[in-house]
Design an enzyme around this catalytic site. Structure first.
Site, mmCIF file in Angstrom:
data_model
loop_
_atom_site.group_PDB
_atom_site.id
_atom_site.type_symbol
_atom_site.label_atom_id
_atom_site.label_comp_id
_atom_site.label_asym_id
_atom_site.label_seq_id
_atom_site.Cartn_x
_atom_site.Cartn_y
_atom_site.Cartn_z
ATOM 1 N N HIS A 197 11.139 9.280 13.732
ATOM 2 C CA HIS A 197 9.942 8.449 13.459
ATOM 3 C C HIS A 197 8.747 9.201 13.475
ATOM 4 O O HIS A 197 7.761 8.849 14.550
ATOM 5 C CB HIS A 197 10.124 7.451 14.416
ATOM 6 C CG HIS A 197 9.134 6.015 14.096
ATOM 7 N ND1 HIS A 197 9.527 4.800 14.344
ATOM 8 C CD2 HIS A 197 7.910 5.819 13.368
ATOM 9 C CE1 HIS A 197 8.546 3.994 13.999
ATOM 10 N NE2 HIS A 197 7.520 4.656 13.258
ATOM 11 N N ALA A 222 10.532 2.993 6.722
ATOM 12 C CA ALA A 222 9.947 1.753 7.187
ATOM 13 C C ALA A 222 10.308 1.343 8.491
ATOM 14 O O ALA A 222 9.959 1.727 9.736
ATOM 15 C CB ALA A 222 10.154 0.786 5.834
ATOM 16 N N ARG A 223 11.605 0.529 8.672
ATOM 17 C CA ARG A 223 12.153 0.148 9.898
ATOM 18 C C ARG A 223 13.587 0.280 9.795
ATOM 19 O O ARG A 223 14.147 0.076 8.443
ATOM 20 C CB ARG A 223 11.697 -1.220 10.278
ATOM 21 C CG ARG A 223 10.122 -1.146 10.600
ATOM 22 C CD ARG A 223 10.113 -0.839 12.044
ATOM 23 N NE ARG A 223 8.758 -0.767 12.700
ATOM 24 C CZ ARG A 223 7.676 0.012 12.414
ATOM 25 N NH1 ARG A 223 7.725 1.177 11.564
ATOM 26 N NH2 ARG A 223 6.759 0.021 12.880
ATOM 27 N N ARG A 259 0.994 -1.258 -0.116
ATOM 28 C CA ARG A 259 0.094 -0.150 0.044
ATOM 29 C C ARG A 259 0.866 1.306 -0.006
ATOM 30 O O ARG A 259 0.572 2.111 -0.744
ATOM 31 C CB ARG A 259 -0.926 -0.142 1.202
ATOM 32 C CG ARG A 259 -1.959 -1.013 1.362
ATOM 33 C CD ARG A 259 -2.976 -0.620 2.524
ATOM 34 N NE ARG A 259 -3.912 -1.691 2.715
ATOM 35 C CZ ARG A 259 -3.412 -2.613 3.467
ATOM 36 N NH1 ARG A 259 -2.415 -2.827 4.170
ATOM 37 N NH2 ARG A 259 -4.426 -3.668 3.773
ATOM 38 N N ILE A 260 1.823 1.389 0.912
ATOM 39 C CA ILE A 260 2.696 2.456 1.021
ATOM 40 C C ILE A 260 3.423 2.602 -0.256
ATOM 41 O O ILE A 260 3.612 3.940 -0.745
ATOM 42 C CB ILE A 260 3.623 2.471 2.468
ATOM 43 C CG1 ILE A 260 2.427 2.490 3.613
ATOM 44 C CG2 ILE A 260 4.393 3.918 2.518
ATOM 45 C CD1 ILE A 260 2.942 2.277 4.890
ATOM 46 N N GLU A 277 16.422 2.578 17.552
ATOM 47 C CA GLU A 277 15.647 3.537 18.051
ATOM 48 C C GLU A 277 15.448 3.604 19.293
ATOM 49 O O GLU A 277 15.285 2.718 19.872
ATOM 50 C CB GLU A 277 14.458 3.713 17.177
ATOM 51 C CG GLU A 277 14.012 4.726 16.270
ATOM 52 C CD GLU A 277 12.868 4.322 15.527
ATOM 53 O OE1 GLU A 277 12.792 3.770 14.425
ATOM 54 O OE2 GLU A 277 11.655 4.595 15.969
ATOM 55 N N GLY A 307 6.690 9.577 10.449
ATOM 56 C CA GLY A 307 6.093 9.452 9.153
ATOM 57 C C GLY A 307 4.549 9.229 9.014
ATOM 58 O O GLY A 307 4.255 9.647 8.203
HETATM 59 C C1 8YV Z 1 3.391 4.073 14.006
HETATM 60 C C2 8YV Z 1 4.628 2.921 12.304
HETATM 61 O O1 8YV Z 1 3.334 5.437 14.584
HETATM 62 O O2 8YV Z 1 2.502 1.879 12.101
HETATM 63 C C3 8YV Z 1 3.692 1.767 11.940
HETATM 64 O O3 8YV Z 1 4.152 0.635 11.661
HETATM 65 O O4 8YV Z 1 5.818 2.425 12.305
HETATM 66 C C4 8YV Z 1 4.250 4.133 12.852
HETATM 67 O O5 8YV Z 1 4.103 5.012 11.788
HETATM 68 C C5 8YV Z 1 3.909 3.431 15.196
HETATM 69 O O6 8YV Z 1 4.056 2.095 14.894
HETATM 70 C C6 8YV Z 1 2.655 3.169 16.346
HETATM 71 O O7 8YV Z 1 2.873 2.116 16.928
#
Ligand code: 8YV
Length: 329
Positions: free
Chosen positions: A293, A245-246, A163-164, A275, A295
């Site tokens: 973080h 993403a991560r 999706r993203i 992080e 996004g």
């Molecule tokens: C969220 C994110 O803010 O949803 C995700 O996977 O990385 C973030 O944008 C965060 O995970 C909230 O728990």
């Protein structure tokens, strides 16, 4: 649930959520909130999994097998607030018959917007210029001043076309970027056609041909250091890397080494391998834009995520399968 049929389930929420969501949570369930919003320690997480029927964690809660193993009999649902689910050990939850849900879909557009913001910011030196303007050191315009690089007409390589990734591709087309992608599976021809996207079955080959690379795959054991030291070295020196993403998807130590050495043009990062720690060497570089973080950090997005958590819990409490149940590959 061990609670009697009519008792409200005990829900423990690990972080502050928007007021409307917390209020609804309190109305519907026997809810315990984290009043001062501190990140839970491991001991607090263990206490929470022992006392809750339903836990609502976020990305800041590490629910590894050691924590899940100590869950009480009553814990039946982990309704995570967020899309990424890498903070939960899904083998451990499955072994204990604990259902896990997430909040997919509702942070797609915000995350794609932030990706575009970074894609514009780094090659055009936006943060550097902003720092200079504030510093009082700006000596005035000149033809060779603050030259960045054009993004129009460049090749954007998207890693992870879910999706993203697709939402980023849609925006990128508007900015005149040529869309390329690597994904475990090729996307539907209609989507490929709409996005005029070129599929690369080989990530290695795609990396070697891109000007801009952006990461949108989930963090799983299979994607850990997907951009390994070997793969990072395949990327042309003039290319930029973006990650919302991560952190663990990139070998961060090698990325930093290459940025310091000038082996990459720059990076836009919203996430980090350890992080909230950020590698100190990154802080000294002008050709990186670093975000904490954020996004998906819009009020609208957080409300939508909260709604999804509420629906997942209520559906489960009503005895149905929650809509966003995470099914492990
Ligand atoms: C969220 C994110 O803010 O949803 C995700 O996977 O990385 C973030 O944008 C965060 O995970 C909230 O728990």
């Amino acid at each position: 649930m061990s609670a009697s049929r009519h008792a409200k389930p005990r829900v423990i929420v690990t972080r502050r959520l928007p007021g409307e969501i917390e209020a609804r949570m309190m109305e519907l369930f026997d809810t315990r909130l984290n009043e001062n919003d501190h990140p839970f320690s491991k001991a607090e997480l263990i206490a929470a999994v022992q006392e809750a029927d339903i836990l609502v964690p976020t990305v800041t809660d590490r629910l590894g097998s050691d924590v899940i193993a100590q869950a009480g009999e009553r814990l039946k649902l982990i309704a995570s607030f967020g899309t990424g689910i890498d903070h939960v050990d899904l083998d451990a939850t499955r072994a204990r018959n604990i259902i896990v849900t997430n909040t997919p879909g509702v942070l797609t557009e915000d995350t794609a917007d932030m990706t575009m913001a970074l894609i514009l910011a780094v090659p055009r030196r936006l943060a550097e210029g902003e720092r200079l303007a504030r510093s009082g050191q700006w000596k005035g315009w000149s033809p060779t001043f603050m030259l960045g690089h054009r993004i129009y007409g460049k090749r954007l390589g998207i890693i992870g076309m879910g999706r993203i990734g697709q939402a980023v591709a849609r925006r990128a087309r508007g900015f005149g970027l040529a869309v390329h992608y690597h994904n475990r599976e090729r996307v539907h021809p209609d989507i490929e056609g709409e996005l005029e996207a070129t599929y690369w079955p080989s990530l290695d080959q795609m990396l070697a041909r891109m000007d801009l690379i952006t990461i949108h795959c989930p963090s799983t054991p299979a994607t850990y250091h997907l951009l390994s030291a070997r793969r990072l070295k395949l990327i042309p020196k003039h290319a930029y890397i973006f990650n919302v993403a991560r952190g663990g998807v990139i070998d961060e130590a090698e990325l930093v080494r290459m940025l310091v050495a000038g082996d990459l043009a720059g990076a836009g990062l919203d996430v980090y391998e350890h992080e909230p720690a950020i590698n100190q060497k990154l802080l000294k570089l002008d050709n990186v834009v670093l975000l904490p973080h954020m996004g998906s950090a819009t009020l609208e997005g957080r409300l939508d995520m909260g709604e999804k958590v509420l629906i997942n819990i209520q559906t489960f409490v009503d005895g149905h399968a929650p809509p966003d149940r995470v099914i492990q590959d």
